[in-house]
Enzyme design. Structure first.
Site, PDB file in Angstrom:
ATOM      1  N   GLY A 298      -9.463  -1.113 -34.684  1.00 33.79           N
ATOM      2  CA  GLY A 298      -8.570  -0.216 -33.969  1.00 33.79           C
ATOM      3  C   GLY A 298      -9.068   0.186 -32.600  1.00 33.79           C
ATOM      4  O   GLY A 298      -8.334   0.810 -31.826  1.00 33.79           O
TER       5      GLY A 298
ATOM      6  N   ILE B 244     -12.015  -2.878 -27.839  1.00 36.57           N
ATOM      7  CA  ILE B 244     -12.506  -4.257 -27.916  1.00 36.57           C
ATOM      8  C   ILE B 244     -12.055  -4.911 -29.224  1.00 36.57           C
ATOM      9  O   ILE B 244     -11.562  -6.043 -29.239  1.00 36.57           O
ATOM     10  CB  ILE B 244     -14.037  -4.296 -27.817  1.00 36.57           C
ATOM     11  CG1 ILE B 244     -14.487  -3.831 -26.427  1.00 36.57           C
ATOM     12  CG2 ILE B 244     -14.553  -5.716 -28.068  1.00 36.57           C
ATOM     13  CD1 ILE B 244     -14.048  -4.725 -25.300  1.00 36.57           C
TER      14      ILE B 244
ATOM     15  N   ILE C 193     -18.490   1.881 -42.222  1.00 37.79           N
ATOM     16  CA  ILE C 193     -19.432   0.775 -42.436  1.00 37.79           C
ATOM     17  C   ILE C 193     -20.772   1.254 -42.988  1.00 37.79           C
ATOM     18  O   ILE C 193     -21.587   0.437 -43.422  1.00 37.79           O
ATOM     19  CB  ILE C 193     -19.650  -0.042 -41.146  1.00 37.79           C
ATOM     20  CG1 ILE C 193     -20.236   0.838 -40.027  1.00 37.79           C
ATOM     21  CG2 ILE C 193     -18.358  -0.697 -40.695  1.00 37.79           C
ATOM     22  CD1 ILE C 193     -20.633   0.047 -38.790  1.00 37.79           C
TER      23      ILE C 193
ATOM     24  N   ALA D 123     -17.313  -5.201 -34.164  1.00 37.69           N
ATOM     25  CA  ALA D 123     -17.145  -4.410 -32.940  1.00 37.69           C
ATOM     26  C   ALA D 123     -17.289  -2.918 -33.185  1.00 37.69           C
ATOM     27  O   ALA D 123     -17.282  -2.132 -32.236  1.00 37.69           O
ATOM     28  CB  ALA D 123     -15.776  -4.701 -32.318  1.00 37.69           C
TER      29      ALA D 123
ATOM     30  N   ILE E  89     -21.083  -7.413 -31.534  1.00 36.38           N
ATOM     31  CA  ILE E  89     -20.893  -6.992 -30.147  1.00 36.38           C
ATOM     32  C   ILE E  89     -22.019  -6.048 -29.772  1.00 36.38           C
ATOM     33  O   ILE E  89     -22.210  -5.002 -30.396  1.00 36.38           O
ATOM     34  CB  ILE E  89     -19.539  -6.282 -29.961  1.00 36.38           C
ATOM     35  CG1 ILE E  89     -18.398  -7.099 -30.573  1.00 36.38           C
ATOM     36  CG2 ILE E  89     -19.296  -6.004 -28.480  1.00 36.38           C
ATOM     37  CD1 ILE E  89     -18.232  -8.461 -29.994  1.00 36.38           C
TER      38      ILE E  89
ATOM     39  N   LYS F 151     -26.875  -1.940 -22.418  1.00 38.99           N
ATOM     40  CA  LYS F 151     -27.728  -0.761 -22.594  1.00 38.99           C
ATOM     41  C   LYS F 151     -28.819  -0.994 -23.635  1.00 38.99           C
ATOM     42  O   LYS F 151     -29.717  -0.158 -23.801  1.00 38.99           O
ATOM     43  CB  LYS F 151     -26.866   0.444 -22.966  1.00 38.99           C
ATOM     44  CG  LYS F 151     -25.919   0.860 -21.834  1.00 38.99           C
ATOM     45  CD  LYS F 151     -24.975   1.954 -22.270  1.00 38.99           C
ATOM     46  CE  LYS F 151     -24.086   2.364 -21.112  1.00 38.99           C
ATOM     47  NZ  LYS F 151     -23.239   1.269 -20.595  1.00 38.99           N
TER      48      LYS F 151
ATOM     49  N   LEU G 272     -13.528  -2.117 -18.463  1.00 39.61           N
ATOM     50  CA  LEU G 272     -12.497  -1.301 -17.843  1.00 39.61           C
ATOM     51  C   LEU G 272     -11.340  -1.090 -18.813  1.00 39.61           C
ATOM     52  O   LEU G 272     -10.836  -2.031 -19.404  1.00 39.61           O
ATOM     53  CB  LEU G 272     -11.971  -1.982 -16.576  1.00 39.61           C
ATOM     54  CG  LEU G 272     -12.893  -1.967 -15.367  1.00 39.61           C
ATOM     55  CD1 LEU G 272     -12.288  -2.789 -14.250  1.00 39.61           C
ATOM     56  CD2 LEU G 272     -13.145  -0.549 -14.900  1.00 39.61           C
TER      57      LEU G 272
ATOM     58  N   GLU H 281     -28.895   8.167 -19.531  1.00 38.00           N
ATOM     59  CA  GLU H 281     -28.363   7.235 -18.539  1.00 38.00           C
ATOM     60  C   GLU H 281     -29.459   6.756 -17.591  1.00 38.00           C
ATOM     61  O   GLU H 281     -30.498   7.402 -17.410  1.00 38.00           O
ATOM     62  CB  GLU H 281     -27.256   7.906 -17.705  1.00 38.00           C
ATOM     63  CG  GLU H 281     -25.943   8.045 -18.420  1.00 38.00           C
ATOM     64  CD  GLU H 281     -24.846   8.532 -17.479  1.00 38.00           C
ATOM     65  OE1 GLU H 281     -23.688   8.150 -17.687  1.00 38.00           O
ATOM     66  OE2 GLU H 281     -25.156   9.306 -16.562  1.00 38.00           O
TER      67      GLU H 281
END
Length: 624
Positions: free
Chosen positions: A297, A300, A349, A370, A412, A416, A455, A549
């Site tokens: 859902g 990706i 999961i 994913a 996937i 990072k 994006l 970050e």
């Protein structure tokens, strides 16, 4: 009934034209009139030709075409049909004359008359058909509502022609093409579809002012992001509305399914080349298989489902945690590809028993994993959840796949995961190591695919920027030097599926992300595309780097290196040594203590398998 009436009318018109051509061929052959001796041959040509030509035209499909859209293909069809019809008519007249030579004097059809007949038929039949196209091209109703909008098309190539014809097909309701812009100097001062090429991109401002242009359409599918950005900036300074013609690939693949002309989007400024997918190779491992997609859902996962559905899997199992998103993608897929057996399963999961139950129930042949927690700052505040979901959840799926002997398992991952500074990145790197270690002892081919920001995905900055712009600003950017790699959702999904077809097991595939983009530039582009001026109408505010970050993302560690594949946009990271025992100890601790792990314990656990992992922001996060 309407089709039969239309066909009958066309046949009657053609019958008249055939008789006119037959008479003209004999009349022009004999300048002083048709001799009496040739009248019998003329009648045979007219009557036999009418029957034969109409039959041939019907067989060649000349009565089931929309002639207002006629092109060279239709002209060739007319020439072929007329040639066959003329040959048949000449042969019929010849053999009919021979068979009656005993009763009547045989007068053959003159060769010159046969040639004239062919020419006349091409001219008359072709002209009668193309008159509709000529009328269509030259209809220029100045009283059509909204027709006063003046449009300039940037790009005098195939896409520019499509844009101009699109406006004409809409009867100019959306504007009239005044001229083209093209940087090719050989096209200057020439006309395309009767529309002049007025100059190059440097002349846009002058042309906009001189011709009272209201809208500019960018019709350059192969242009780079820099070129599109430059044109966007020129047009915005001129105060005109801006639209873009997507690449032909977008139309063919189905990504553009309503109209080929739309508003310019941030994705257009990235200037990516179309992704080429080896359809035969992908279909070879997906078609007829039971394919299971976790996180189906999500942005990706749902796009992977859309792409997979094109290759006719035997079953498509949509597995996810959010019931509404799974329901939405199921309904969409059933509408678009109704012939596929869709199965929806709602589960977490981390629930090992349920995961094994699902895998044993459906025994999938291909799995795309994913599902993940991937919001960096949020996972810094909930590190134990990132560890449970991204590591233990992946282990559950991978071991279940191994048990039922799944053929291919594609996980996937993210950029990072490279030299991670965030808990999210470290857990994704650990998940990569888990499936690589399992691949060493399993019949299943386990591979991971690593790429950067997407994006339009739920974690993308674009929805946040759009919401902030709609509220009048400010648009918040963490740091002026923050740089990220970007891909579109369909592009990333297609490459993930392609990588699955290429994997032999144990690889980490790296997707070519192109050039990195500064987040502040992305914010400025989006502000301009929304019709505002950055730092004038909408302010940009820098808020500081968030926990976990870093300024620059990487796709590879220094130790991994990279090797190329047969696909120009996919590379393979060289495998590193993996300590299987440490991985087992980590997952054992997480399963035993899970939610009760403290932040420091999560960090220490991740450091046992990724010694270089450090989080400088742990104390700062704890104090928030």
């Amino acid at each position: 009934m309407l089709f039969r009436k239309r066909t009958l009318i066309l046949m009657l018109i053609d019958a008249m034209l055939i008789n006119l051509a037959a008479f003209g061929s004999f009349y022009l052959r004999f300048e002083e009139g048709i001799p009496l001796d040739y009248y019998q041959t003329y009648y045979q040509t007219a009557i036999g030709g009418t029957i034969l030509y109409l039959a041939v035209f019907y067989v060649f499909g000349l009565y089931n075409r929309l002639w207002q859209y006629a092109s060279t293909g239709e002209l060739l069809s007319i020439i072929y049909a007329v040639s066959v019809g003329t040959g048949g008519t000449v042969a019929a007249v010849y053999f009919y004359g021979l068979s009656n030579a005993a009763n009547l004097p045989y007068i053959r059809m003159p060769h010159t008359a046969a040639i004239i007949l062919w020419l006349a038929m091409v001219f008359l039949i072709g002209g009668s058909r193309f008159i509709w196209r000529i009328l269509q091209e030259n209809t220029y109703d100045r009283h059509v509502p909204g027709s006063q909008k003046q449009v300039l098309i940037v790009g005098a190539g195939d896409a520019g022609v499509l844009a101009a014809r699109e406006l004409k097909n809409r009867n100019y309701r959306d504007g009239r093409p005044v001229g083209f812009i093209d940087d090719n100097h050989s096209k200057q001062n020439l006309h395309l579809l009767g529309i002049p090429v007025l100059g190059t991109r440097k002349d846009i401002a002058r042309i906009v002012k001189g011709h009272n242009i209201n809208e500019v359409i960018i019709a350059m599918p192969s242009a780079s992001g820099e070129s599109v950005r430059e044109i966007v900036q020129i047009c915005e300074k001129s105060g005109v509305q801006l639209k873009i013609m997507p690449g032909v690939y977008d139309i063919i693949s189905g990504d553009i399914n309503v109209t080929p002309i739309r508003e310019v989007q941030v994705e257009d400024l990235l200037g990516r080349d179309p992704v080429s997918v080896d359809l035969e190779e992908v279909a070879g491992y997906v078609a007829g298989e039971t394919v299971l997609v976790t996180g189906a859902g999500g942005s990706i996962g749902s796009e992977i489902c859309r792409q997979i559905a094109r290759f006719n899997p035997g079953k498509l199992v949509l597995l996810g945690h959010g019931e509404n998103s799974i329901f939405d993608i199921e309904q969409e897929l059933r509408g678009e590809h109704p012939g596929i057996d869709y199965i929806t399963e709602i589960l977490d999961i981390k629930d090992r028993e349920k995961v094994f139950l699902i895998f044993n129930r459906y025994k999938p042949g291909v799995v795309f994993h994913a599902a993940a927690h991937k919001h960096v700052p949020l996972m810094e505040r909930n590190p134990e959840e990132a560890l449970k979901n991204n590591v233990v959840g992946t282990q559950n799926l991978a071991e279940a796949a191994d048990e039922v002997k799944v053929k291919t398992f594609v996980a996937i991952s993210t950029d990072k995961a490279v030299n991670p500074t965030s808990v999210m990145g470290a857990t994704k790197r650990t998940a990569e190591m888990l499936i690589q270690s399992l691949d060493l002892r399993s019949q299943t081919k386990f591979v991971a695919v690593r790429f950067g920001n997407v994006l339009g995905s739920r974690g993308s900055v674009i929805p946040t920027f759009k919401r902030q712009i709609a509220q009048g600003g400010p648009v918040t950017v963490t740091h002026p030097d923050m740089v990220r790699y970007f891909m579109t959702i369909p592009e990333a999904s297609q490459l993930v599926i392609q990588a699955g077809a290429m994997g032999n097991g144990g690889e980490i595939f790296i997707l070519d992300m192109g050039k990195p983009v500064k987040i502040v530039d992305l914010a400025k582009d989006l502000i301009r595309l929304s019709g505002f001026e950055p730092d004038v109408d909408i302010k940009i505010q820098f808020t500081g780097i968030r926990p976990g970050e870093k300024l620059f993302e990487e796709l590879l560690t220094a130790e991994e290196g990279v090797t190329s594949t047969k696909h120009s946009r996919i590379f393979v990271a060289k495998p590193n040594g993996i300590d299987v025992k440490l991985l087992e100890e980590l997952t054992h601790v997480v399963r035993e203590r899970g939610s009760f792990l403290t932040r420091d314990e999560v960090i220490e656990l991740l450091q046992t398998v990724i010694p270089a992992f450090r989080t400088k922001t742990a104390k700062a996060v704890v104090n928030q």
